[in-house]
Motif scaffolding. Structure first.
Motif, PDB file in Angstrom:
ATOM      1  N   GLN A 180      16.271  22.472  28.836  1.00  0.00           N
ATOM      2  CA  GLN A 180      16.820  21.694  27.724  1.00  0.00           C
ATOM      3  C   GLN A 180      15.815  21.545  26.593  1.00  0.00           C
ATOM      4  O   GLN A 180      16.183  21.621  25.431  1.00  0.00           O
ATOM      5  N   VAL A 181      14.565  21.359  26.962  1.00  0.00           N
ATOM      6  CA  VAL A 181      13.532  21.239  25.931  1.00  0.00           C
ATOM      7  C   VAL A 181      13.507  22.503  25.089  1.00  0.00           C
ATOM      8  O   VAL A 181      13.440  22.467  23.865  1.00  0.00           O
ATOM      9  N   ALA A 182      13.603  23.662  25.749  1.00  0.00           N
ATOM     10  CA  ALA A 182      13.553  24.926  25.021  1.00  0.00           C
ATOM     11  C   ALA A 182      14.795  25.100  24.152  1.00  0.00           C
ATOM     12  O   ALA A 182      14.708  25.533  23.002  1.00  0.00           O
ATOM     13  N   ARG A 184      16.650  22.837  22.854  1.00  0.00           N
ATOM     14  CA  ARG A 184      16.758  21.850  21.792  1.00  0.00           C
ATOM     15  C   ARG A 184      16.186  22.367  20.468  1.00  0.00           C
ATOM     16  O   ARG A 184      16.556  21.900  19.397  1.00  0.00           O
ATOM     17  N   ARG A 187      18.423  25.090  16.384  1.00  0.00           N
ATOM     18  CA  ARG A 187      19.265  24.360  15.446  1.00  0.00           C
ATOM     19  C   ARG A 187      19.103  24.928  14.061  1.00  0.00           C
ATOM     20  O   ARG A 187      18.118  25.566  13.736  1.00  0.00           O
ATOM     21  N   ARG A 221      23.087  15.438   7.542  1.00  0.00           N
ATOM     22  CA  ARG A 221      22.689  16.723   8.095  1.00  0.00           C
ATOM     23  C   ARG A 221      23.274  16.902   9.489  1.00  0.00           C
ATOM     24  O   ARG A 221      23.387  15.961  10.254  1.00  0.00           O
TER      25      ARG A 221
ATOM     26  N   ASP B 128      12.501  13.490  15.059  1.00  0.00           N
ATOM     27  CA  ASP B 128      12.892  14.843  14.702  1.00  0.00           C
ATOM     28  C   ASP B 128      11.777  15.842  14.991  1.00  0.00           C
ATOM     29  O   ASP B 128      10.601  15.490  15.014  1.00  0.00           O
ATOM     30  N   LEU B 129      12.174  17.108  15.176  1.00  0.00           N
ATOM     31  CA  LEU B 129      11.205  18.162  15.500  1.00  0.00           C
ATOM     32  C   LEU B 129      10.067  18.255  14.482  1.00  0.00           C
ATOM     33  O   LEU B 129       8.943  18.588  14.811  1.00  0.00           O
ATOM     34  N   GLU B 130      10.370  17.950  13.219  1.00  0.00           N
ATOM     35  CA  GLU B 130       9.372  18.118  12.165  1.00  0.00           C
ATOM     36  C   GLU B 130       8.442  16.907  12.036  1.00  0.00           C
ATOM     37  O   GLU B 130       7.447  16.957  11.336  1.00  0.00           O
ATOM     38  N   LYS B 169      10.879  17.144  23.689  1.00  0.00           N
ATOM     39  CA  LYS B 169      10.934  18.237  22.721  1.00  0.00           C
ATOM     40  C   LYS B 169       9.570  18.897  22.708  1.00  0.00           C
ATOM     41  O   LYS B 169       8.568  18.277  23.039  1.00  0.00           O
TER      42      LYS B 169
END
Lengths: 393, 278
Positions: A180-182, A184, A187, A221, B128-130, B169
Motif C-alpha cells: 500500500q505504501v508503494a 500510494r 497519483r 484537487r 501530503d507526499l510533498e 508513505k
C-alpha cells in the motif's frame, strides 16, 4: 579505508549521497566516534535511510572492516544454494567429528576455504555448503562451526554475520502494508474535485470590490488515476497465489484512486477478460478499451511464461477458441497485449518469477511490450514510477 | 579532539536501547533532524518527550494531519481576519499593521524561542507526499522568510528536531538525506519486560510471563492486518489486573482480546483458528 566502505555500500544498492557522506566524515573528524561499535552505529544512522537497507549495511560494514571480502560472484552463488537448499535441514545428532577450533582460527579457515572453493557443494565433510559435516555452511552436523546465512546450524559456536535485519530487506518484504505504501505514490492530481475556497482570488476580488467581501471558489484537487489490475491466474501462477492476492487486497482497499477494477486472464489475454473464472463472468477487451482512457493505469501481473504458440499464434490459447468472430479471432495473445498498451500507454508488468527465469522467449516478447519488473517491493516501486509516466529505475 | 555536547541517556519513564541513544546523540551533535521510524506503538513519540525531559528543554510538538501544510508550521497570515477588520473592525483596530495578522506556527515558535527547545514533528507521513520537501530549506538553514513583512526569521538556537513516521508513505530521498535515521525494531522479550516494568511496576511475574507469551503468539499469527503493539499490551495488562485474570485463565483463553486486536477482520481470523477468544 572509508572510501572502500562507500564503495561497498553503493555496490549493494545503498545510494549514499555526497552530503551525508561529507557529514559522516565531518563527524569522524570531530571525534564523535570512539570505536568500531560507535562507527557501526554512527555510519548506519547517517548513511542508511531505510530499514530495508540495514541488512546491506551489515554486509558492507563487515566486508570493509573485517577484511572478509567475498568475490561478488561467489557470494551470490553461495547465497543461491543456501536459499534453494534450506529445506534439506534435518535433525542434528551432535557432531561426530568433534571439531575443536577456536573461533578466530575457524573464521580464518572459513575465508581460506571460500577462496579455494569454486563450485556448489551439498553434503560431504570439507567444502562450504548445505548438509554435511564440514564446520562451514548451513544445516550441517558439525558440533561447532561457522554458519552461513540464516536457519539451521543451532550448534554453531560463531555465526558469520548475525544479519538480524535480513527480514526487512526491500527485495523480500511483501506485507500488505508495504504494497500500500508503494501504491500510494501513484497519483496525478487535477483540479476536478469538490469546490473549495480560493483564498487568494477572494482577497483580490474583495480588494477590487472596495472591501465588499466576495467569495471565490475553485475545484479541489483530486487524484485522476484509475487503476486496473490484470491478473494471470491458475496453472504456473498457483505458487504465487498468496502474493498476488495480497497485492490485490492492497490495491482494492486503498482509498484515493478515482476507480479500481481487477480482471483475470490465463497465460495471455485472448479477447476476453474475466471477473473470475469460477463465475465465468467476462467482458470483451474491445468493449473495456472503449471505457478505459489513457488516465487508466494498467498493471499486469503474471509469469509471462507459456508455450510459444499460446502467445504468438492467432487464436493460440485454449481460451481463444471462445472468441470466434471474424477479425478479432485472427489476433494472437501478443496482439491483444499491444492493443491494450496502445490505449493505456502508462502501464507495466509485474512478474512473480525471479529475474533469472526471464530468458524464456514468451517472457522476453512480453517484456518488449511492457516494462517488466519483479513482484517485489522494489519492483512495485519501479512499476509505480512507470505508471506515473517516469522512467522505471 | 572530542567535542562536548548535550547528551541523552534515557529517562526514568523511557527504556531506550543503546543504539537509539547513540543515534539521538549523533543527531544532536550534527545538528540534523532525527527521523525515527517503526511500527505503531514502539514509542516514537515518547522518545521526544524523554529527550526533552532528559536534556531539560521545553518540548514543542507539531502533530501533523493529512491537511497540514509546511507553511502553516512556520506562520499563518490571517488574511480573513484582516479583511473582516477592515470591513467591520471597530475603534482602535489598526488594519495597516500587517504584523497583527501574522501568527507563528509551531516550527516558527521553535526557531524564535529564547532557549533551545526540542521540536517534535509527529507522524510526518500523515501529510501530503510533498510536505517533507517543503520543509527542506527551513530544516537545513533553520531560517525562513516572511514575504508579507519582508523579514527573515533566523533561529537563535538550533532546535533538537525529532521527526516520527509510521511508514504510511514513502518519504522523499532529498528529505531522507538530511536526516539521521533510526528504525525502532519491535522490542524483544527482555526489553518488553523492562518497558512493562517501567509502566506497571507491581505486576505479578507469572501473569506477565503468561501475557507476554500470548502477546508474541498473537503477533506471529500469519495474515493479521494490524499486529498488537506495546501500548496495546500495556492497556491489556492494566485491564487484566483490574479484572482479576489469573495466569491460568490466560493459558486457556484470551480475555479482553478486543484491546489487543482492533480490527473486526483480525478478530474473525483469530476466532476461526483458536477457541476461547471473546
Amino acid at each position: 579505508m572509508f572510501d572502500l566502505l562507500l564503495f561497498n555500500l553503493r555496490a549493494r544498492g545503498v545510494a549514499v549521497g555526497l552530503s551525508e557522506w561529507l557529514a559522516f566524515l565531518d563527524g569522524l573528524d570531530r571525534g564523535l566516534v570512539g570505536d568500531l561499535d560507535g562507527l557501526y552505529r554512527f555510519g548506519r544512522a547517517l548513511l542508511v535511510h531505510h530499514e530495508g537497507h540495514y541488512d546491506a549495511w551489515d554486509v558492507a560494514f563487515r566486508a570493509t572492516f573485517e577484511g572478509v571480502e567475498l568475490e561478488p560472484e561467489l557470494s551470490e552463488q553461495l547465497q543461491r544454494w543456501l536459499e534453494e537448499a534450506r529445506d534439506l535441514v534435518g535433525p542434528r545428532p551432535g557432531g561426530e567429528e568433534g571439531i575443536d577450533l577456536d573461533p578466530e582460527a575457524l573464521r580464518e579457515a572459513f575465508r581460506e576455504r571460500l577462496r579455494e572453493q569454486a563450485e556448489r557443494h551439498d553434503g560431504g565433510s570439507r567444502w562450504i555448503g548445505t548438509g554435511g559435516r564440514s564446520p562451514f555452511g548451513q544445516g550441517g552436523r558439525a558440533a561447532g562451526g561457522i554458519r552461513v546465512g540464516r536457519g539451521g546450524g543451532r550448534s554453531a559456536i560463531a555465526v558469520a554475520g548475525e544479519r538480524r535485519w535480513r527480514d526487512y530487506r526491500r527485495d523480500r518484504r511483501l506485507e500488505l502494508r508495504d504494497f500500500q505504501v508503494a501504491l500510494r505514490a501513484l497519483r496525478s492530481l487535477a483540479r476536478e474535485g469538490p469546490p473549495e475556497l480560493d483564498l487568494d482570488a477572494t482577497v483580490r476580488r474583495t480588494a477590487d470590490n472596495a472591501g465588499e467581501v466576495e467569495l471565490v471558489e475553485r475545484p479541489g484537487r483530486r487524484n485522476r488515476v484509475h487503476l486496473v489490475l490484470l491478473l494471470d491466474t491458475g496453472g504456473s501462477m498457483d505458487p504465487h497465489a498468496r502474493l498476488v492476492e495480497r497485492l490485490f487486497t492492497a490495491a482494492s482497499e486503498l482509498e484515493g484512486f478515482r476507480s479500481f477494477q481487477a480482471w483475470s486472464f490465463h497465460n495471455a489475454p485472448y479477447g476476453w477478460l474475466y471477473r473470475s473464472y469460477a463465475s465465468r463472468e467476462r467482458r470483451p477487451i474491445p468493449e473495456l478499451l472503449r471505457e478505459w482512457t489513457p488516465a487508466h493505469r494498467v498493471l499486469w501481473v503474471g509469469d509471462a511464461s507459456m508455450a510459444p504458440y499460446e502467445l504468438f499464434h492467432p487464436g493460440g490459447g485454449f481460451w481463444a477458441s471462445r472468441w470466434d468472430d471474424g477479425e478479432a479471432g485472427a489476433m494472437s495473445g501478443l496482439d491483444w497485449l499491444r492493443l491494450v498498451r496502445r490505449r493505456c500507454p502508462a502501464s507495466a508488468w509485474l512478474n512473480p518469477d525471479p529475474e533469472r527465469y526471464w530468458q524464456h522467449p514468451t517472457v522476453r516478447a512480453i517484456a518488449a511490450v511492457y516494462p517488466m519488473f519483479p513482484l517485489t517491493l522494489d519492483g512495485l516501486r519501479s512499476a509505480v514510477r512507470v505508471l506515473r509516466g517516469q522512467p522505471g529505475r | 579532539m572530542t567535542e562536548r555536547f548535550e547528551r541523552f541517556a534515557g529517562s526514568a519513564r523511557y527504556v531506550a536501547d543503546e543504539d537509539l541513544m547513540a543515534d539521538v546523540n549523533a543527531a544532536i551533535a550534527l545538528g540534523r533532524p532525527l527521523l525515527v521510524r517503526g511500527e505503531p506503538g514502539t514509542g516514537k513519540t515518547m522518545l521526544a518527550h524523554a529527550v526533552a525531559e532528559s536534556l531539560g528543554m521545553p518540548l514543542l510538538g507539531w502533530y501533523v494531519k493529512s491537511t497540514t501544510t509546511a507553511k502553516e508550521g512556520l506562520y499563518v497570515y490571517d488574511v480573513v481576519q484582516r479583511l473582516n477588520d477592515s470591513r467591520f473592525g471597530g475603534e482602535g483596530v489598526d488594519v495597516s499593521d500587517i504584523r497583527r495578522y501574522i501568527r507563528l506556527g509551531v516550527l516558527g515558535r521553535a526557531l524564535t524561542a529564547p532557549e533551545r527547545v526540542v521540536l517534535l514533528i509527529d507522524e510526518i507521513d500523515k501529510a501530503d507526499l510533498e510536505f517533507p520537501n517543503d520543509l527542506l530549506r527551513e530544516l537545513d538553514e533553520m531560517a525562513f522568510h516572511i514575504p508579507e513583512l519582508d523579514e527573515t526569521v533566523r533561529a537563535r538556537h538550533r532546535p533538537v528536531t525529532i521527526i516520527t513516521s509510521n511508514a504510511e508513505k514513502e518519504l522523499p530521498d532529498a528529505f531522507l538525506r538530511r536526516c539521521v535515521f533510526h528504525y525502532i525494531a519491535f522490542p524483544d522479550r527482555d526489553r518488553l519486560r523492562r518497558i512493562v516494568d517501567v509502566h506497571l511496576p507491581d505486576l505479578d511475574a507469572r501473569l506477565l510471563d503468561a501475557a507476554i507469551e500470548r502477546f508474541y503468539g498473537l503477533r506471529s499469527v500469519e495474515g493479521l492486518r494490524k499486529k498488537p503493539s506495546t501500548s496495546e499490551l500495556l492497556d491489556w495488562l492494566f485491564v487484566l489486573v483490574r479484572a482479576g485474570v489469573t495466569p491460568g485463565d490466560l493459558a486457556r483463553r484470551l480475555p479482553h482480546a478486543g484491546i489487543l486486536i482492533k480490527q473486526e477482520k483480525d478478530l474473525e481470523l483469530l476466532r476461526s483458528r483458536h477457541a476461547g477468544i471473546a
